[in-house]
Design a protein around this motif. Sequence first.
Motif, PDB file in Angstrom:
ATOM      1  N   ALA A   3     -13.681   3.877  22.218  1.00 22.74           N
ATOM      2  CA  ALA A   3     -13.612   2.451  21.915  1.00 22.74           C
ATOM      3  C   ALA A   3     -13.978   2.232  20.440  1.00 22.74           C
ATOM      4  CB  ALA A   3     -14.523   1.670  22.853  1.00 22.74           C
ATOM      5  N   HIS A   4     -14.672   1.135  20.134  1.00 21.10           N
ATOM      6  CA  HIS A   4     -14.889   0.758  18.738  1.00 21.10           C
ATOM      7  C   HIS A   4     -15.816   1.730  17.998  1.00 21.10           C
ATOM      8  CE1 HIS A   4     -14.343  -2.136  15.552  1.00 21.10           C
ATOM      9  NE2 HIS A   4     -15.641  -2.185  15.334  1.00 21.10           N
ATOM     10  N   LEU A   5     -16.742   2.332  18.708  1.00 25.97           N
ATOM     11  CA  LEU A   5     -17.672   3.280  18.065  1.00 25.97           C
ATOM     12  C   LEU A   5     -17.184   4.713  18.237  1.00 25.97           C
ATOM     13  CD1 LEU A   5     -21.140   1.702  18.964  1.00 25.97           C
ATOM     14  CD2 LEU A   5     -19.654   1.258  16.996  1.00 25.97           C
ATOM     15  N   LEU A   6     -15.875   4.921  18.137  1.00 25.89           N
ATOM     16  CA  LEU A   6     -15.298   6.242  18.399  1.00 25.89           C
ATOM     17  C   LEU A   6     -15.873   7.360  17.537  1.00 25.89           C
ATOM     18  CD1 LEU A   6     -12.101   6.890  16.545  1.00 25.89           C
ATOM     19  CD2 LEU A   6     -12.472   4.499  16.984  1.00 25.89           C
ATOM     20  N   PRO A   7     -16.290   7.131  16.270  1.00 26.82           N
ATOM     21  CA  PRO A   7     -16.885   8.241  15.522  1.00 26.82           C
ATOM     22  C   PRO A   7     -18.169   8.771  16.152  1.00 26.82           C
ATOM     23  CG  PRO A   7     -16.161   6.524  14.028  1.00 26.82           C
ATOM     24  CD  PRO A   7     -16.109   5.949  15.418  1.00 26.82           C
ATOM     25  N   TRP A   8     -18.896   7.892  16.862  1.00 27.14           N
ATOM     26  CA  TRP A   8     -20.123   8.328  17.533  1.00 27.14           C
ATOM     27  C   TRP A   8     -19.844   8.848  18.938  1.00 27.14           C
ATOM     28  CZ3 TRP A   8     -23.475   3.492  15.968  1.00 27.14           C
ATOM     29  CH2 TRP A   8     -23.766   3.585  14.593  1.00 27.14           C
ATOM     30  N   GLU A   9     -18.662   8.583  19.449  1.00 26.70           N
ATOM     31  CA  GLU A   9     -18.270   9.103  20.756  1.00 26.70           C
ATOM     32  C   GLU A   9     -17.636  10.494  20.644  1.00 26.70           C
ATOM     33  OE1 GLU A   9     -16.579   6.156  23.707  1.00 26.70           O
ATOM     34  OE2 GLU A   9     -16.031   5.164  21.835  1.00 26.70           O
ATOM     35  N   LEU A  10     -16.849  10.685  19.585  1.00 32.15           N
ATOM     36  CA  LEU A  10     -16.066  11.915  19.418  1.00 32.15           C
ATOM     37  C   LEU A  10     -16.266  12.506  18.023  1.00 32.15           C
ATOM     38  CD1 LEU A  10     -12.733  10.476  20.879  1.00 32.15           C
ATOM     39  CD2 LEU A  10     -14.204  12.138  22.033  1.00 32.15           C
ATOM     40  N   PRO A  11     -17.501  12.767  17.634  1.00 29.56           N
ATOM     41  CA  PRO A  11     -17.737  13.196  16.246  1.00 29.56           C
ATOM     42  C   PRO A  11     -17.029  14.495  15.868  1.00 29.56           C
ATOM     43  CG  PRO A  11     -19.722  13.468  17.591  1.00 29.56           C
ATOM     44  CD  PRO A  11     -18.744  12.664  18.399  1.00 29.56           C
ATOM     45  N   CYS A  36      -4.513   7.866  18.142  1.00 29.67           N
ATOM     46  CA  CYS A  36      -5.233   7.045  19.115  1.00 29.67           C
ATOM     47  C   CYS A  36      -5.926   7.965  20.117  1.00 29.67           C
ATOM     48  CB  CYS A  36      -4.258   6.115  19.832  1.00 29.67           C
ATOM     49  SG  CYS A  36      -5.068   4.927  20.918  1.00 29.67           S
ATOM     50  N   TYR A  37      -7.216   7.723  20.339  1.00 31.83           N
ATOM     51  CA  TYR A  37      -8.033   8.534  21.237  1.00 31.83           C
ATOM     52  C   TYR A  37      -8.198   7.790  22.556  1.00 31.83           C
ATOM     53  CZ  TYR A  37      -9.016  10.794  16.807  1.00 31.83           C
ATOM     54  OH  TYR A  37      -8.880  11.431  15.584  1.00 31.83           O
ATOM     55  N   GLU A  38      -7.745   8.406  23.634  1.00 32.01           N
ATOM     56  CA  GLU A  38      -7.681   7.723  24.927  1.00 32.01           C
ATOM     57  C   GLU A  38      -9.048   7.294  25.452  1.00 32.01           C
ATOM     58  OE1 GLU A  38      -5.151   6.534  26.589  1.00 32.01           O
ATOM     59  OE2 GLU A  38      -3.852   7.182  24.950  1.00 32.01           O
ATOM     60  N   GLN A  39     -10.005   8.189  25.428  1.00 30.90           N
ATOM     61  CA  GLN A  39     -11.316   7.891  25.993  1.00 30.90           C
ATOM     62  C   GLN A  39     -12.305   7.518  24.894  1.00 30.90           C
ATOM     63  OE1 GLN A  39     -12.084   7.646  29.341  1.00 30.90           O
ATOM     64  NE2 GLN A  39      -9.867   7.826  29.547  1.00 30.90           N
ATOM     65  N   ILE A  75       0.866  -1.195   0.000  1.00 26.93           N
ATOM     66  CA  ILE A  75       0.000   0.000   0.000  1.00 26.93           C
ATOM     67  C   ILE A  75       0.897   1.237   0.000  1.00 26.93           C
ATOM     68  CG2 ILE A  75      -1.749   1.305   1.268  1.00 26.93           C
ATOM     69  CD1 ILE A  75      -2.805  -1.310   2.378  1.00 26.93           C
ATOM     70  N   GLN A  76       0.940   1.914  -1.125  1.00 25.35           N
ATOM     71  CA  GLN A  76       1.840   3.055  -1.274  1.00 25.35           C
ATOM     72  C   GLN A  76       1.122   4.400  -1.182  1.00 25.35           C
ATOM     73  OE1 GLN A  76       5.229   2.864  -1.435  1.00 25.35           O
ATOM     74  NE2 GLN A  76       4.922   0.665  -1.043  1.00 25.35           N
ATOM     75  N   CYS A  77      -0.191   4.383  -1.098  1.00 30.34           N
ATOM     76  CA  CYS A  77      -0.925   5.649  -0.996  1.00 30.34           C
ATOM     77  C   CYS A  77      -0.899   6.160   0.441  1.00 30.34           C
ATOM     78  CB  CYS A  77      -2.366   5.467  -1.463  1.00 30.34           C
ATOM     79  SG  CYS A  77      -3.322   4.292  -0.479  1.00 30.34           S
ATOM     80  N   PRO A  78      -1.105   7.462   0.657  1.00 35.16           N
ATOM     81  CA  PRO A  78      -1.178   8.002   2.020  1.00 35.16           C
ATOM     82  C   PRO A  78      -2.337   7.385   2.801  1.00 35.16           C
ATOM     83  CG  PRO A  78      -0.923   9.762   0.418  1.00 35.16           C
ATOM     84  CD  PRO A  78      -1.235   8.514  -0.355  1.00 35.16           C
ATOM     85  N   CYS A  79      -2.126   7.206   4.098  1.00 36.08           N
ATOM     86  CA  CYS A  79      -3.120   6.531   4.927  1.00 36.08           C
ATOM     87  C   CYS A  79      -3.187   7.174   6.309  1.00 36.08           C
ATOM     88  CB  CYS A  79      -2.755   5.064   5.050  1.00 36.08           C
ATOM     89  SG  CYS A  79      -3.877   4.091   6.057  1.00 36.08           S
ATOM     90  N   LEU A  80      -4.414   7.355   6.803  1.00 38.70           N
ATOM     91  CA  LEU A  80      -4.655   7.827   8.161  1.00 38.70           C
ATOM     92  C   LEU A  80      -5.363   6.715   8.919  1.00 38.70           C
ATOM     93  CD1 LEU A  80      -4.741  10.101  10.327  1.00 38.70           C
ATOM     94  CD2 LEU A  80      -6.951  10.778   9.340  1.00 38.70           C
ATOM     95  N   VAL A  81      -4.812   6.335  10.073  1.00 40.34           N
ATOM     96  CA  VAL A  81      -5.396   5.259  10.881  1.00 40.34           C
ATOM     97  C   VAL A  81      -5.849   5.834  12.217  1.00 40.34           C
ATOM     98  CG1 VAL A  81      -5.027   2.965  11.873  1.00 40.34           C
ATOM     99  CG2 VAL A  81      -3.779   3.636   9.805  1.00 40.34           C
ATOM    100  N   LEU A  82      -7.130   5.663  12.539  1.00 40.89           N
ATOM    101  CA  LEU A  82      -7.707   6.172  13.787  1.00 40.89           C
ATOM    102  C   LEU A  82      -8.139   4.995  14.663  1.00 40.89           C
ATOM    103  CD1 LEU A  82     -10.041   8.985  12.364  1.00 40.89           C
ATOM    104  CD2 LEU A  82      -7.613   9.123  12.931  1.00 40.89           C
ATOM    105  N   ALA A  83      -7.844   5.083  15.951  1.00 35.81           N
ATOM    106  CA  ALA A  83      -8.191   3.994  16.860  1.00 35.81           C
ATOM    107  C   ALA A  83      -8.638   4.528  18.204  1.00 35.81           C
ATOM    108  CB  ALA A  83      -6.985   3.067  17.049  1.00 35.81           C
ATOM    109  N   GLY A  84      -9.483   3.754  18.875  1.00 33.78           N
ATOM    110  CA  GLY A  84      -9.869   4.039  20.254  1.00 33.78           C
ATOM    111  C   GLY A  84      -9.006   3.222  21.194  1.00 33.78           C
ATOM    112  N   ALA A  85      -8.393   3.858  22.174  1.00 39.69           N
ATOM    113  CA  ALA A  85      -7.464   3.163  23.067  1.00 39.69           C
ATOM    114  C   ALA A  85      -8.134   2.017  23.811  1.00 39.69           C
ATOM    115  CB  ALA A  85      -6.860   4.158  24.065  1.00 39.69           C
TER     116      ALA A  85
END
Length: 285
Positions: free
Chosen positions: A253-261, A248-251, A214-224
């Motif tokens: 989890a898996h539904l982080l887009p709905w936790e920290l929109p 990585c967002y400390e507070q 994978i050579q394209c730019p990539c952003l990876v977001l995760a819930g701690a």
Amino acid sequence: MTKNHSSHPSPLAVEIVGEGFPVLCLHGHPGSGQCMGIFTHFLSQNYKTFSPDLRGYGRSQTHTGFAMGDHIQDLIHLLDQHHIQKCLILGWSLGGILAMELAIRYPERVSGLILVATAAYPRSNHPPITWKDNLLTGLAGIINWIRPGWRWNINTLGQRSLFRYLMVRQTPQSYEYLARYAVPAFIRTSKYAQEALNQALRQGYNQEGQLQHIQCPCLVLAGAQDRHITSAASKATAELIPRSEWICYEQAAHLLPWELPEQIEQDLQIWLKKTPKVTLNSARD
């Protein structure tokens, strides 16, 4: 996820919003294209967003079994239908796994990746699920569907249910998203979609060895505190993709887009602004 497919591409129901460079938004399991509204409501102001219901989900129902790899052919068929030669892909959970598969197999079609709560080698540390967990989750979900975001339900049932592993931030706003998107998506997730995912997991799905392609730019977001796909698994994926950034967002989890929109939107906008090639038709990665 094998490369040989026994079935023909299946037409997908898709929600298209906005104008501009195409952004393909891929939901998780259980899920639907509507779940990606948390992203498309702002992305569609500058881009043309495509949010399909994957095969066996939402409005893209099927009456036969299929393999996980068939999703890839469905998505390539969708891009061809809409004459999309290259697009940015945003994938959440299962959608992120499919986004990486597309970038590995069809690099010329992918300008960039935004991967949310996902990993090329998805590992879980979810505790065993008890009958009480299922009972409380069912009750909390039904009550929340009738009265979204009711604080009594959140405090009394929600925080003791399986929702506590999906979201760290047990807020009325996050529960409103559950009622609006998650419950309808859960109801319309077919047994064939569940079987296809279970089969891939039983086979020990792991594409970490292919990530260097994978050579394209990539952003990876995760819930701690993600228990479904751990932040360690997401970080390992980010470290193996040559041109990636990991947040990585400390507070959360898996539904982080709905936790920290609001925070997620801000971070995506910053990344898109500093990585303009991912939304230019002339991009050459």
